[in-house]
Design an enzyme around this catalytic site. Structure first.
Site, PDB file in Angstrom:
ATOM      1  N   HIS A 283      -4.331   4.050   0.005  1.00 43.08           N
ATOM      2  CA  HIS A 283      -2.877   4.228  -0.035  1.00 43.08           C
ATOM      3  C   HIS A 283      -2.394   4.058  -1.465  1.00 43.08           C
ATOM      4  CE1 HIS A 283      -3.405  -0.147  -0.022  1.00 43.08           C
ATOM      5  NE2 HIS A 283      -2.233  -0.200  -0.651  1.00 43.08           N
TER       6      HIS A 283
ATOM      7  N   ASP B 262       1.034   2.307  -3.497  1.00 46.15           N
ATOM      8  CA  ASP B 262       2.096   1.352  -3.181  1.00 46.15           C
ATOM      9  C   ASP B 262       3.457   2.015  -3.429  1.00 46.15           C
ATOM     10  OD1 ASP B 262       0.152  -0.524  -2.617  1.00 46.15           O
ATOM     11  OD2 ASP B 262       0.260  -1.494  -4.586  1.00 46.15           O
TER      12      ASP B 262
ATOM     13  N   HIS C 228      -5.576   3.475  -3.930  1.00 52.66           N
ATOM     14  CA  HIS C 228      -6.528   2.361  -3.904  1.00 52.66           C
ATOM     15  C   HIS C 228      -6.782   1.929  -2.471  1.00 52.66           C
ATOM     16  CE1 HIS C 228      -2.458   0.669  -4.145  1.00 52.66           C
ATOM     17  NE2 HIS C 228      -2.927  -0.419  -3.564  1.00 52.66           N
TER      18      HIS C 228
ATOM     19  N   ARG D 228     -12.754 -12.324   1.510  1.00 50.42           N
ATOM     20  CA  ARG D 228     -11.976 -11.975   0.316  1.00 50.42           C
ATOM     21  C   ARG D 228     -10.499 -12.233   0.597  1.00 50.42           C
ATOM     22  NH1 ARG D 228      -9.671  -7.144  -1.682  1.00 50.42           N
ATOM     23  NH2 ARG D 228      -9.443  -7.370  -3.948  1.00 50.42           N
TER      24      ARG D 228
HETATM   25  C1  LIG Z   1       7.626  -3.421   0.347  1.00 50.34           C
HETATM   26  C2  LIG Z   1       6.595  -2.979   1.040  1.00 50.34           C
HETATM   27  C3  LIG Z   1       5.490  -2.189   0.494  1.00 50.34           C
HETATM   28  C4  LIG Z   1       4.489  -2.139   1.642  1.00 50.34           C
HETATM   29  C5  LIG Z   1       5.382  -2.094   2.824  1.00 50.34           C
HETATM   30  C6  LIG Z   1       6.336  -3.220   2.493  1.00 50.34           C
HETATM   31  O1  LIG Z   1       7.427  -3.138   3.306  1.00 50.34           O
HETATM   32  C7  LIG Z   1       5.648  -4.583   2.645  1.00 50.34           C
HETATM   33  C8  LIG Z   1       4.160  -4.464   2.667  1.00 50.34           C
HETATM   34  C9  LIG Z   1       3.618  -3.427   1.690  1.00 50.34           C
HETATM   35  C10 LIG Z   1       2.244  -2.948   2.103  1.00 50.34           C
HETATM   36  C11 LIG Z   1       1.105  -3.853   1.656  1.00 50.34           C
HETATM   37  C12 LIG Z   1      -0.221  -3.243   2.166  1.00 50.34           C
HETATM   38  C13 LIG Z   1      -0.331  -1.745   1.869  1.00 50.34           C
HETATM   39  C14 LIG Z   1       0.974  -1.034   2.262  1.00 50.34           C
HETATM   40  C15 LIG Z   1       0.852   0.476   2.129  1.00 50.34           C
HETATM   41  C16 LIG Z   1       1.382  -1.515   3.644  1.00 50.34           C
HETATM   42  O2  LIG Z   1       1.034  -1.043   4.711  1.00 50.34           O
HETATM   43  O3  LIG Z   1       2.169  -2.645   3.517  1.00 50.34           O
HETATM   44  C17 LIG Z   1       2.114  -1.611   1.445  1.00 50.34           C
HETATM   45  C18 LIG Z   1       3.491  -0.963   1.624  1.00 50.34           C
HETATM   46  C19 LIG Z   1       3.787   0.081   0.559  1.00 50.34           C
HETATM   47  O4  LIG Z   1       3.599  -0.185  -0.631  1.00 50.34           O
HETATM   48  O5  LIG Z   1       4.207   1.172   0.958  1.00 50.34           O
HETATM   49  O1  AKG Z   2      -6.712  -6.455  -1.340  1.00 52.88           O
HETATM   50  C1  AKG Z   2      -6.611  -5.641  -2.252  1.00 52.88           C
HETATM   51  O2  AKG Z   2      -7.334  -5.658  -3.239  1.00 52.88           O
HETATM   52  C2  AKG Z   2      -5.582  -4.550  -2.157  1.00 52.88           C
HETATM   53  C3  AKG Z   2      -4.310  -4.978  -1.491  1.00 52.88           C
HETATM   54  C4  AKG Z   2      -3.286  -3.900  -1.527  1.00 52.88           C
HETATM   55  O3  AKG Z   2      -3.537  -2.802  -1.923  1.00 52.88           O
HETATM   56  C5  AKG Z   2      -1.918  -4.181  -1.053  1.00 52.88           C
HETATM   57  O4  AKG Z   2      -1.642  -5.289  -0.534  1.00 52.88           O
HETATM   58  O5  AKG Z   2      -1.064  -3.274  -1.198  1.00 52.88           O
HETATM   59 FE   FE2 Z   3      -1.760  -1.601  -2.228  1.00 51.94          FE
END
Ligand SMILES: C=C1C[C@]23C[C@@]1(O)CC[C@H]2[C@@]12CCC[C@@](C)(C(=O)O1)[C@H]2[C@@H]3C(=O)O
Ligand code: AKG
Ligand code: FE2
EC number: 1.14.11.15
Length: 358
Positions: free
Chosen positions: A232, A234, A289, A299
């Site tokens: 994904h 961010d 990533h 981890r």
């Molecule tokens: C602010 C945010 C980015 C995120 C979705 C969220 O609402 C909170 C969690 C974030 C995260 C972390 C893991 C990967 C990700 C794709 C997800 O599923 O939750 C990211 C979201 C994002 O960056 O789109």
């Molecule tokens: O665990 C990791 O190294 C990646 C975590 C991540 O990509 C995320 O929280 O958005």
């Molecule tokens: Fe991420």
């Protein structure tokens, strides 16, 4: 009233199987629902071609006089870099790692007391993007925005105050660091404070907001067939990631395939997020990533997800748009973008793209 991050998903429920969270430690074999193949993720096995070159994201010393250019270069070529001498005290990083470990070591039933609801933002559960995949990820997460007091009280009825203080202190440090990094990267493109009126360097950073994503990737019986966190980008301006001393994070480059980011004790990983790609008119690349898992070591990672206030419109900096061209992206708020991502996942960025007239 501006929307807060907490309200972003109110109208966008995401159905996630939190209550089916397994007790990872009891599984000796990978269940079918956790076994990934290239069918489940097109890039699952994307091999480097030509073979691995040993190239990796740069480790940048923030005290180096050329740090701004090095950061700018990394944002253009990789969309990610590591930083040393970032000024965040080591004890604070160790404290956050301890908090994260303590949280995920709690019994599943206790963690589920603070489960994230379908329309909620904070709490315990599987990654939001899980709903886009047929297979389950070998991980558990905990999202925090604002004060974690309500959730932490459910996890640790007696002793939560020190952990709340720690999160507050870490957030303050991360906010300052993220703003510094954004300006170093923008300065390298010749963009200064006068060019972006909503992001004043001298303000008390109340133009920004943030969230934390704590991740745990338990020891896995068949790591090669499992996925910790699927590929994904961010949805942030920048993400600052702390990882413990177990490798797992991988970044993707079209020419290199998946590259594992080695943990460097005391350093932090920085990812360019989709909003920074928009702001820089595509000059900086949000990095694709993922996290892989390990057969012998668990981890932990802590992502600081950083963006603007929810009602701020983000659009390409006019200075970075060619005088004869049009901006690559249309303007979007963080709320709108997170909602688009919640519905369209990896198509979100292309949906914000302006279609050029040929
Ligand atoms: C602010 C945010 C980015 C995120 C979705 C969220 O609402 C909170 C969690 C974030 C995260 C972390 C893991 C990967 C990700 C794709 C997800 O599923 O939750 C990211 C979201 C994002 O960056 O789109
Ligand atoms: O665990 C990791 O190294 C990646 C975590 C991540 O990509 C995320 O929280 O958005
Ligand atoms: Fe991420």
């Amino acid at each position: 009233m501006p929307t807060m991050l907490t309200d972003v998903f109110r109208g966008h429920p995401i159905h996630l199987p939190h209550s089916h969270q397994p007790d990872f430690t009891s599984l000796r074999e990978l269940p079918d629902s956790y076994t990934w193949t290239p069918k489940d993720d097109l890039l699952f096995a994307a091999a480097p071609s030509p073979p691995a070159t040993g190239e990796n994201i740069p480790l940048i010393d923030l005290n180096h006089p050329d740090a701004a250019n090095q950061i700018g270069g990394a944002c253009r070529t990789w969309g990610a870099f590591q930083i040393a001498n970032h000024g965040v005290p080591l004890e604070l990083l160790q404290g956050i790692e301890f908090l994260t470990g303590s949280l995920f070591r709690l019994p599943v039933q206790r963690k589920l007391k603070a489960a994230r609801s379908e329309t909620g933002f904070s709490g315990y559960g599987v990654a939001r993007i899980s709903s886009f995949f047929n297979k389950q990820m070998w991980s558990e997460g905990f999202t925090i925005t604002g004060s974690p007091l309500n959730d932490f009280r459910k996890l640790w009825p007696q002793h939560h105050q020190n952990f709340c203080d720690l999160v507050e202190e870490y957030e303050e440090q991360m906010q300052k660091l993220a703003s510094k990094l954004m300006w170093l990267a923008l300065n390298s493109l010749g963009v200064s404070e006068e060019d972006i009126e909503w992001a004043s360097v001298n303000s008390d950073l109340n133009w920004a907001q943030s969230a934390f994503q704590l991740n745990h990737y338990p020891v896995c019986p068949e790591p090669d067939r499992a996925m910790g966190l699927a590929a994904h980008t961010d949805s942030t301006l920048l993400t600052i990631l702390y990882q413990n001393n177990t490798a797992g994070l991988q970044v993707f480059r079209d020419d290199l395939g998946w590259v594992t980011v080695p943990p460097v004790p005391g350093s932090l990983v920085v990812n360019v997020g989709d909003l920074f790609q928009i702001l820089s008119n595509g000059l900086f690349k949000s990095v694709l990533h993922r996290a892989r898992v390990n057969q012998t070591r668990s981890r932990l990672s802590v992502a600081f997800l950083w963006g603007p206030q929810s009602d701020t419109k983000i659009s390409p900096v006019p200075k970075l748009v060619s005088p004869v061209g049009s901006p690559l992206y249309r303007s979007v708020t963080w709320t709108e973008y997170l909602q688009t991502k919640a519905t369209h996942f990896n198509k979100a960025l292309s949906m914000i793209k302006n279609h050029r007239e040929e």
